[in-house]
Design an enzyme around this catalytic site. Structure first.
Site, short mmCIF file in Angstrom:
data_model
loop_
_atom_site.label_atom_id
_atom_site.label_comp_id
_atom_site.label_asym_id
_atom_site.label_seq_id
_atom_site.Cartn_x
_atom_site.Cartn_y
_atom_site.Cartn_z
N GLY A 14 0.82 -1.21 0.00
CA GLY A 14 0.00 0.00 0.00
C GLY A 14 0.85 1.26 0.00
O GLY A 14 1.71 1.43 0.86
N GLY A 16 -0.38 4.43 0.24
CA GLY A 16 -1.22 5.55 0.69
C GLY A 16 -0.47 6.37 1.72
O GLY A 16 0.76 6.44 1.71
N PHE A 17 -1.22 7.00 2.63
CA PHE A 17 -0.59 7.89 3.61
C PHE A 17 0.46 7.16 4.44
O PHE A 17 1.54 7.69 4.69
CB PHE A 17 -1.66 8.48 4.53
N GLY A 18 0.15 5.93 4.88
CA GLY A 18 1.08 5.21 5.75
C GLY A 18 2.23 4.60 4.97
O GLY A 18 3.40 4.80 5.29
N VAL A 82 -2.15 -7.29 -4.10
CA VAL A 82 -1.72 -8.30 -3.14
C VAL A 82 -2.93 -9.12 -2.71
O VAL A 82 -3.97 -8.56 -2.34
CB VAL A 82 -1.04 -7.63 -1.92
N GLU A 173 -18.53 18.03 3.97
CA GLU A 173 -17.78 18.71 2.91
C GLU A 173 -18.45 18.49 1.56
O GLU A 173 -18.57 19.42 0.75
CB GLU A 173 -16.33 18.19 2.90
N ASP A 303 -5.28 2.75 8.56
CA ASP A 303 -6.69 2.34 8.66
C ASP A 303 -6.84 0.83 8.88
O ASP A 303 -7.88 0.38 9.37
CB ASP A 303 -7.42 2.69 7.35
N ALA A 319 -5.56 10.26 8.37
CA ALA A 319 -4.24 10.30 7.75
C ALA A 319 -3.10 10.42 8.78
O ALA A 319 -2.10 9.71 8.67
CB ALA A 319 -4.19 11.44 6.75
C1 LIG Z 1 -13.20 10.96 1.06
C2 LIG Z 1 -12.25 10.87 2.21
C3 LIG Z 1 -11.89 12.01 2.91
C4 LIG Z 1 -11.00 11.94 3.98
N1 LIG Z 1 -10.66 13.08 4.64
C5 LIG Z 1 -9.74 13.02 5.63
C6 LIG Z 1 -9.32 14.22 6.29
O1 LIG Z 1 -9.80 15.31 5.98
N2 LIG Z 1 -8.37 14.13 7.26
C7 LIG Z 1 -7.83 12.92 7.61
O2 LIG Z 1 -6.95 12.87 8.46
N3 LIG Z 1 -8.22 11.78 7.03
C8 LIG Z 1 -9.17 11.80 6.04
N4 LIG Z 1 -9.56 10.64 5.43
C9 LIG Z 1 -9.03 9.36 5.90
C10 LIG Z 1 -7.63 9.11 5.37
O3 LIG Z 1 -7.62 9.30 3.97
C11 LIG Z 1 -7.23 7.68 5.74
O4 LIG Z 1 -7.26 7.55 7.13
C12 LIG Z 1 -5.82 7.39 5.23
O5 LIG Z 1 -5.81 7.42 3.82
C13 LIG Z 1 -5.35 6.02 5.73
O6 LIG Z 1 -4.06 5.80 5.26
P1 LIG Z 1 -3.57 4.32 4.94
O7 LIG Z 1 -2.14 4.43 4.52
O8 LIG Z 1 -3.93 3.41 6.04
O9 LIG Z 1 -4.47 3.86 3.69
P2 LIG Z 1 -4.67 4.56 2.27
O10 LIG Z 1 -4.16 5.94 2.26
O11 LIG Z 1 -6.08 4.32 1.91
O12 LIG Z 1 -3.73 3.71 1.32
C14 LIG Z 1 -3.96 2.35 1.05
C15 LIG Z 1 -3.21 1.98 -0.22
O13 LIG Z 1 -3.22 0.57 -0.36
C16 LIG Z 1 -3.48 0.23 -1.71
N5 LIG Z 1 -4.08 -1.10 -1.69
C17 LIG Z 1 -5.27 -1.45 -1.16
N6 LIG Z 1 -5.45 -2.77 -1.30
C18 LIG Z 1 -4.37 -3.26 -1.94
C19 LIG Z 1 -3.98 -4.58 -2.36
N7 LIG Z 1 -4.74 -5.65 -2.14
N8 LIG Z 1 -2.80 -4.70 -3.02
C20 LIG Z 1 -2.02 -3.61 -3.26
N9 LIG Z 1 -2.33 -2.37 -2.86
C21 LIG Z 1 -3.49 -2.21 -2.20
C22 LIG Z 1 -4.42 1.32 -2.19
O14 LIG Z 1 -4.39 1.44 -3.60
C23 LIG Z 1 -3.85 2.55 -1.48
O15 LIG Z 1 -2.88 3.21 -2.26
C24 LIG Z 1 -10.46 10.68 4.36
C25 LIG Z 1 -10.81 9.53 3.65
C26 LIG Z 1 -11.70 9.62 2.58
C27 LIG Z 1 -12.06 8.37 1.81
#
Ligand SMILES: Cc1cc2nc3c(=O)[nH]c(=O)nc-3n(C[C@H](O)[C@H](O)[C@H](O)COP(=O)(O)OP(=O)(O)OC[C@H]3O[C@@H](n4cnc5c(N)ncnc54)[C@H](O)[C@@H]3O)c2cc1C
Length: 426
Positions: A14, A16-18, A82, A173, A303, A319
């Site tokens: 992943g 994403g943010f993490g 994955v 929002e 998350d 995030a």
């Molecule tokens: C519409 C919306 C608005 C938001 N607004 C806010 C805000 O204002 N402030 C705030 O703090 N938080 C906000 N959040 C929450 C924040 O975006 C999440 O808490 C954050 O993205 C979590 O980070 P993460 O790294 O756990 O997962 P994510 O950032 O979701 O990253 C997960 C990554 O894993 C990848 N992935 C998933 N499954 C697989 C797989 N099987 N194989 C390979 N790759 C995979 C995805 O493509 C993605 O790139 C918001 C969320 C949404 C949906």
């Protein structure tokens, strides 16, 4: 001559943010990092609603992972879905291509939209979790006005009724941005349409909006939305959704073609495929240091992780949690290399904010300070600009915001891609 041992491999699932923050935090460490993501880009999810409401193009809030990490010598990016983990062989299984061996595995696959088993949500509602979904929603919303202009009788059937379900920050929002789109843009673009008949409804099951905020800020958000024309329906549960209506508890049926679902998330289904213990929302159970019980070489962040505070409450899926988890895991890997014991993870709440629309937002700091109105809005803009990845994205977003603010226009109004929910409307 003895060849130097290969550095240990850290596989991150992943970007994403993490996951992205972790890969960057390991830049100077003696490890080889493989970052696997099913998408080739990192998405700044907090601004997805602005893509869906024609304020920003997706490229402004997403960026290629390869471009972000190009200069980091110890990282390779792999595009792949994955599907599981072979714990015995220490390999990550990917839908396409070879499995990837790891010494340390970090799961950062995030969350997915949860429909809570409500009939019709998966088929008919519009989720908002990716750039693709935001673009599809944008197309769909813009198509509704075209259809209503071509056949005004459709308005009685809910063509211009936009229902947002979920009164959290994203729902607030989204509802605020939709009324602005209607008032500032559609009114000018469609002089032949009776735009006053367009209607935005925000439906929330509990008796208040924006749960993490104080009652004062919640009240302010509800009042501001109502003043801008959003019908706020608190204490209202959705029972079922069809292609043409939403059914509410108590028997009410509201005709609509557009139901935006922001009511909740659950852990990525990958969590169900790993044979690991799961907690509420199917998040993966973790030890205090974010490692997985019984698998000390695997960590979970963001998350996907069921990390908890000292009182045992789950940390909020936001995030900063993912980014703080990333920094924590990078530090624990260093401690292990130095043969030190790992430490407990502590999530630090940096405050919460939500924007309601132009010149209107609410913000609260952990020390109890509260802001609202234009000051909170400027704080929100500055924080989101600063959090975006890369100068190019910041420039794109800032210039679009400035243009939108000065002209009250929305620049991203192209209807691109199929409106697959209602093919007849294309
Ligand atoms: C519409 C919306 C608005 C938001 N607004 C806010 C805000 O204002 N402030 C705030 O703090 N938080 C906000 N959040 C929450 C924040 O975006 C999440 O808490 C954050 O993205 C979590 O980070 P993460 O790294 O756990 O997962 P994510 O950032 O979701 O990253 C997960 C990554 O894993 C990848 N992935 C998933 N499954 C697989 C797989 N099987 N194989 C390979 N790759 C995979 C995805 O493509 C993605 O790139 C918001 C969320 C949404 C949906």
């Amino acid at each position: 001559m003895v060849s130097p041992a290969a550095p240990p491999r850290v596989v991150i699932v992943g970007g994403g943010f993490g996951g992205l923050r972790l890969a960057q935090a390991l830049a100077d460490d003696p490890v080889a990092v493989t970052l696997v993501d099913r998408r080739n880009h990192h998405t700044f999810q907090p601004l997805l609603y602005q893509v869906a409401t024609a304020m920003l193009e997706p490229a402004a809030i997403a960026r290629s992972l390869r471009a972000i990490l190009r200069r980091q010598a110890n990282v390779e990016v792999r595009l792949g879905d994955v599907t599981g983990v072979d714990w015995e062989a220490k390999r990550v299984l990917v839908a396409e291509g070879d499995a990837i061996g790891f010494d340390t595995l970090v799961l950062a696959a995030g969350a997915v939209t949860s429909d809570y088993g409500i009939a019709g949500v998966a088929e008919h509602a519009f989720p908002l979790k990716s750039a693709e979904e935001a673009l599809r929603l944008r197309h769909h919303v813009l198509a509704r006005f075209e259809r209503a202009l071509a056949g005004p009788a459709l308005i009685d059937e809910g063509e211009l009724t936009f229902v947002v379900v979920g009164g959290g920050p994203t729902g607030v929002e989204m509802a605020g941005a939709l009324v602005e789109l209607i008032d500032n843009v559609v009114r000018k673009d469609f002089p032949g349409l009776d735009v006053d008949r367009a209607h935005v409804v925000l439906v929330e099951a509990t008796d208040h909006l924006i749960d993490p905020f104080s009652p004062k800020s919640r009240h302010n958000a509800a009042e501001t939305l109502a003043a801008r024309g959003v019908e706020v329906r608190l204490g209202t549960k959705v029972e079922a959704v069809t292609a043409s209506a939403v059914h509410l508890a108590g028997g009410e049926e509201m005709p609509t073609r557009t139901l935006v679902w922001t009511a909740g998330v659950r852990a990525n289904p990958l969590a169900d495929a790993l044979g690991l213990a799961q907690a509420e929302g199917r998040r993966i159970v973790v030890e205090d240091d974010l490692s997985v019980p019984g698998h000390p070489d695997c960590f979970v962040i963001g998350d996907l992780a069921a990390s908890r505070n000292e009182e045992g409450a789950l940390d909020p899926q936001m995030a900063p949690l993912a980014q703080q988890g990333a920094r924590h895991v990078a530090e624990q890997l260093r401690r292990r290399r130095q043969r030190l014991a790992t430490e407990r993870f502590h999530y630090q709440n940096k405050g919460v904010m939500a924007t309601i629309g132009r010149n209107a937002a609410v913000a609260e700091l952990p020390n109890g300070m509260r802001f609202k109105g234009r000051l909170a809005w400027v704080m929100w803009l500055a924080l989101h600009l600063q959090r975006l990845v890369g100068y190019r994205n910041r420039f794109d977003v800032l210039s679009s915001w400035a243009w939108n603010y000065l002209t009250t226009d929305r620049t991203a109004r192209l209807m691109i891609g199929p409106d697959d929910r209602h093919p007849g409307s294309q």
